[in-house]
Enzyme design. Structure first.
Site, PDB file in Angstrom:
ATOM      1  N   GLY A 110     -18.147  15.722   4.435  1.00 40.55           N
ATOM      2  CA  GLY A 110     -18.660  15.421   3.094  1.00 40.55           C
ATOM      3  C   GLY A 110     -20.022  16.042   2.829  1.00 40.55           C
ATOM      4  N   GLY A 111     -20.922  15.946   3.817  1.00 46.61           N
ATOM      5  CA  GLY A 111     -22.268  16.493   3.659  1.00 46.61           C
ATOM      6  C   GLY A 111     -22.212  18.004   3.475  1.00 46.61           C
ATOM      7  N   THR A 132     -13.350  16.464   9.329  1.00 43.14           N
ATOM      8  CA  THR A 132     -14.078  15.283   9.814  1.00 43.14           C
ATOM      9  C   THR A 132     -13.069  14.302  10.388  1.00 43.14           C
ATOM     10  OG1 THR A 132     -15.258  13.255   9.217  1.00 43.14           O
ATOM     11  CG2 THR A 132     -14.175  14.348   7.410  1.00 43.14           C
ATOM     12  N   ASP A 134     -13.409  11.352  10.182  1.00 44.13           N
ATOM     13  CA  ASP A 134     -13.450  10.183   9.293  1.00 44.13           C
ATOM     14  C   ASP A 134     -12.382  10.228   8.195  1.00 44.13           C
ATOM     15  OD1 ASP A 134     -15.692   9.740  10.810  1.00 44.13           O
ATOM     16  OD2 ASP A 134     -17.101  10.373   9.258  1.00 44.13           O
ATOM     17  N   MET A 176     -15.027   5.051  15.349  1.00 44.60           N
ATOM     18  CA  MET A 176     -15.915   5.738  14.389  1.00 44.60           C
ATOM     19  C   MET A 176     -15.303   5.758  12.982  1.00 44.60           C
ATOM     20  SD  MET A 176     -17.670   9.023  16.160  1.00 44.60           S
ATOM     21  CE  MET A 176     -19.206   8.896  17.060  1.00 44.60           C
ATOM     22  N   GLY A 177     -15.944   6.456  12.079  1.00 42.96           N
ATOM     23  CA  GLY A 177     -15.415   6.554  10.713  1.00 42.96           C
ATOM     24  C   GLY A 177     -16.497   6.527   9.661  1.00 42.96           C
ATOM     25  N   GLU A 229     -16.834   1.290  12.682  1.00 48.83           N
ATOM     26  CA  GLU A 229     -18.286   1.187  12.895  1.00 48.83           C
ATOM     27  C   GLU A 229     -19.017   0.729  11.626  1.00 48.83           C
ATOM     28  OE1 GLU A 229     -20.113   4.954  13.879  1.00 48.83           O
ATOM     29  OE2 GLU A 229     -18.935   6.016  12.397  1.00 48.83           O
ATOM     30  N   ARG A 297     -14.395  12.588  19.313  1.00 41.89           N
ATOM     31  CA  ARG A 297     -14.651  13.920  18.748  1.00 41.89           C
ATOM     32  C   ARG A 297     -14.474  15.036  19.777  1.00 41.89           C
ATOM     33  NH1 ARG A 297     -19.846  12.922  15.408  1.00 41.89           N
ATOM     34  NH2 ARG A 297     -20.614  14.730  16.535  1.00 41.89           N
TER      35      ARG A 297
HETATM   36  O1  F6P Z   1     -18.667  12.115  10.652  1.00 41.16           O
HETATM   37  C1  F6P Z   1     -18.191  12.065  11.939  1.00 41.16           C
HETATM   38  C2  F6P Z   1     -18.906  11.020  12.745  1.00 41.16           C
HETATM   39  O2  F6P Z   1     -18.374  11.027  14.061  1.00 41.16           O
HETATM   40  C3  F6P Z   1     -18.885   9.605  12.173  1.00 41.16           C
HETATM   41  O3  F6P Z   1     -17.679   8.946  12.408  1.00 41.16           O
HETATM   42  C4  F6P Z   1     -20.070   8.992  12.859  1.00 41.16           C
HETATM   43  O4  F6P Z   1     -20.605   7.936  12.090  1.00 41.16           O
HETATM   44  C5  F6P Z   1     -21.054  10.129  12.933  1.00 41.16           C
HETATM   45  O5  F6P Z   1     -20.276  11.318  12.848  1.00 41.16           O
HETATM   46  C6  F6P Z   1     -21.860  10.178  14.207  1.00 41.16           C
HETATM   47  O6  F6P Z   1     -22.765  11.221  14.080  1.00 41.16           O
HETATM   48  P1  F6P Z   1     -23.626  11.849  15.257  1.00 41.16           P
HETATM   49  O7  F6P Z   1     -22.699  12.661  16.116  1.00 41.16           O
HETATM   50  O8  F6P Z   1     -24.599  12.710  14.554  1.00 41.16           O
HETATM   51  O9  F6P Z   1     -24.197  10.723  16.011  1.00 41.16           O
END
Ligand code: F6P
Length: 370
Positions: A110-111, A132, A134, A176-177, A229, A297
Site C-alpha cells: 500500500g505504501g 504484500t 497482508d 501478521m497483517g 496483530e 515473510r
Molecule cells: O506489510 C507486511 C508486514 O509484514 C505487516 O504484516 C507487518 O505489520 C509489517 O510488515 C512488519 O514490518 P517490518 O518488517 O518493517 O517490521
C-alpha cells in the site's frame, strides 16, 4: 515502444518478489526492451544504486525468497539522509532522466502504491504490481506473497494443534497483517482455529473466554486462538475511533492527536501477550503464545505466488510495450487488469463484515468475540 525500463521493490519483502522481477525481466527482454534494477526501494533512485538485470541474473531466482534488489520502507518525499529527513523527489526524477528511462516499475504494498503515485504526479511513467502478505491493497483480489504466508501460518497452526491437545492448553497464535485481518482469517479458517480475532471485528474478551469455557464443558480440552496483530478489543476500538474522529475535525490539533495515535499503536505491540494472560485468568486454563512474525515473510514462494508473480510480470511487459502507464496491475478473479494508480493510492482493502469467509467460519462455530 518503450526501450529503457527501471524496476524496484519497496516496503516489506515477501516470497514471490524475485519471481515477479524474473517474469518482468524475461518478458521485457523478449519484447526488445532493457531493464535496470534500483537497489533498496526508492533509496536506490536517490543514490543512483543500480545493476543491469541481464538474463544471467534473472536465471535461477524463481524459487528464491526475498528480493535480489533489496528493499526499504523509505519514502521519496520523506527520506532519511544523514540525520535529516528530506524530500528527495527531485533527485529521483533526475536519476530517472539520467538513465533515459521510459518507465519505472514499482513492486510493493500500500505504501509503495502511494509513493509511486507521488512519482507519477512528479512526471515519471509508472507501472506497479501489488505485493504484500497482508493482501490489503485496494482494487485487487490478491497480492504477491499472501498465498505463501497463508501456507506458512496454516502449517504452524497445524503443528500447534497437536501440542495444544497433548497439554490441554489454550494456544494463541499471532499472525501478521498490519491493520487488516485477511491473513489471520484465512489461516484461522484453514487451520480450524476455534477463535479468530481480526481488526475489522472488535472483540469482547469475556465472549472469547466464554467460547473457550463452552468448549471445555463440551469435553474439548484445548483451544486454538488465531489473533491478527492488529486485532482490538471493543474498548480499544472505541478509543481509536474517537481519536480518528477528532483528527478528522478541521479544528483539531492534528500533531497532538497523531502523537496519541502513535503512542496507542506502540502500546498495542504487547496486545496479544496481554490477551493470552487475560484468557488464562478468565478460563483457568494454561495458555501459551506463539508469534509467527517474519517467518511468514521468509523462504520460497508457493506455486500460486510463482504463477501470480510471473503473470503480473508478463502483463507488465505488455503494458510497457503499449506505453500504458499510471496503472497498477490488479487481480480480478482469473484476469489481470490495469487500474488507475490514483484510485489505489492511499486506500486500504479491509475484510468486509459480510465477507463469505466470515459467514462460513461462523457457520462452523468459529468465535470472533463479537
Ligand atoms: O506489510 C507486511 C508486514 O509484514 C505487516 O504484516 C507487518 O505489520 C509489517 O510488515 C512488519 O514490518 P517490518 O518488517 O518493517 O517490521
Amino acid at each position: 515502444m518503450a526501450r529503457h525500463i527501471g524496476i524496484l521493490t519497496s516496503g516489506g519483502d515477501c516470497p514471490g518478489l524475485n519471481a515477479a522481477i524474473r517474469g518482468t525481466g524475461k518478458a521485457i527482454s523478449e519484447a526488445g526492451m532493457d531493464l535496470i534494477g534500483f537497489r533498496d526501494g526508492f533509496r536506490g533512485l536517490v543514490h543512483d544504486r543500480t545493476f543491469t538485470l541481464d538474463q544471467h541474473l534473472l536465471s535461477g531466482i524463481l524459487t528464491l525468497g526475498g528480493t535480489i534488489l533489496g528493499t526499504s520502507r523509505d519514502k521519496p518525499h520523506k527520506m532519511p539522509i544523514g540525520d535529516k529527513v528530506m524530500d528527495m523527489t527531485r533527485v529521483i526524477v533526475e536519476t530517472y532522466r539520467k538513465h533515459n528511462l521510459d518507465a519505472l516499475v514499482c513492486i510493493g504494498g500500500g505504501g509503495t502504491q502511494k509513493n509511486a503515485y507521488r512519482l507519477l504526479k512528479a512526471g515519471l511513467n509508472i507501472v506497479t504490481m501489488p505485493k504484500t502478505i497482508d493482501n490489503d491493497i485496494a482494487h485487487t483480489d490478491m497480492t504477491i506473497g499472501f498465498d505463501t504466508a497463508l501456507g506458512i501460518a496454516v502449517e504452524a497452526i497445524d503443528r500447534l494443534h497437536s501440542t495444544a491437545t497433548s497439554h490441554h492448553r489454550i494456544i494463541v497464535v499471532e499472525v501478521m497483517g498490519h491493520r487488516a485481518g485477511w491473513l489471520a482469517l484465512g489461516a484461522g479458517m484453514a487451520g480450524g482455529a476455534d477463535i479468530i480475532l481480526i481488526p475489522e471485528i472488535a472483540y469482547d474478551i469475556q465472549k472469547v473466554a466464554n467460547a473457550i469455557n463452552d468448549r471445555t464443558h463440551a469435553g474439548k480440552r484445548f483451544s486454538i486462538v488465531v489473533v491478527a496483530e492488529g486485532a482490538m478489543s471493543k474498548d480499544d476500538a472505541k478509543i481509536i475511533s474517537l481519536l480518528l474522529r477528532e483528527k478528522a475535525d478541521k479544528k483539531s490539533d492534528v500533531a497532538r492527536i497523531s502523537e496519541k495515535l502513535n503512542q496507542f499503536h506502540q502500546a498495542h505491540v504487547n496486545h496479544t501477550m496481554n490477551l493470552t494472560s487475560q484468557l488464562e485468568k478468565l478460563t483457568g486454563l494454561e495458555s501459551r503464545l506463539t508469534i509467527l512474525g517474519h517467518l511468514q515473510r521468509g523462504g520460497t514462494p508457493s506455486a500460486a505466488d510463482r504463477i501470480l508473480a510471473t503473470n503480473l510480470g508478463t502483463v507488465c511487459a505488455t503494458l510497457l510495450k503499449k506505453k500504458e502507464y499510471g496503472v497498477m496491475i490488479s487481480v480480478r478473479g482469473n484476469t489481470l487488469v490495469p487500474v488507475n494508480l490514483k484510485d489505489v493510492a492511499g486506500k486500504k482493502k479491509l475484510v468486509p463484515r459480510d465477507h463469505p469467509w466470515i459467514e462460513s467460519a461462523k457457520l462452523v462455530g468459529t468465535c470472533f468475540g463479537d
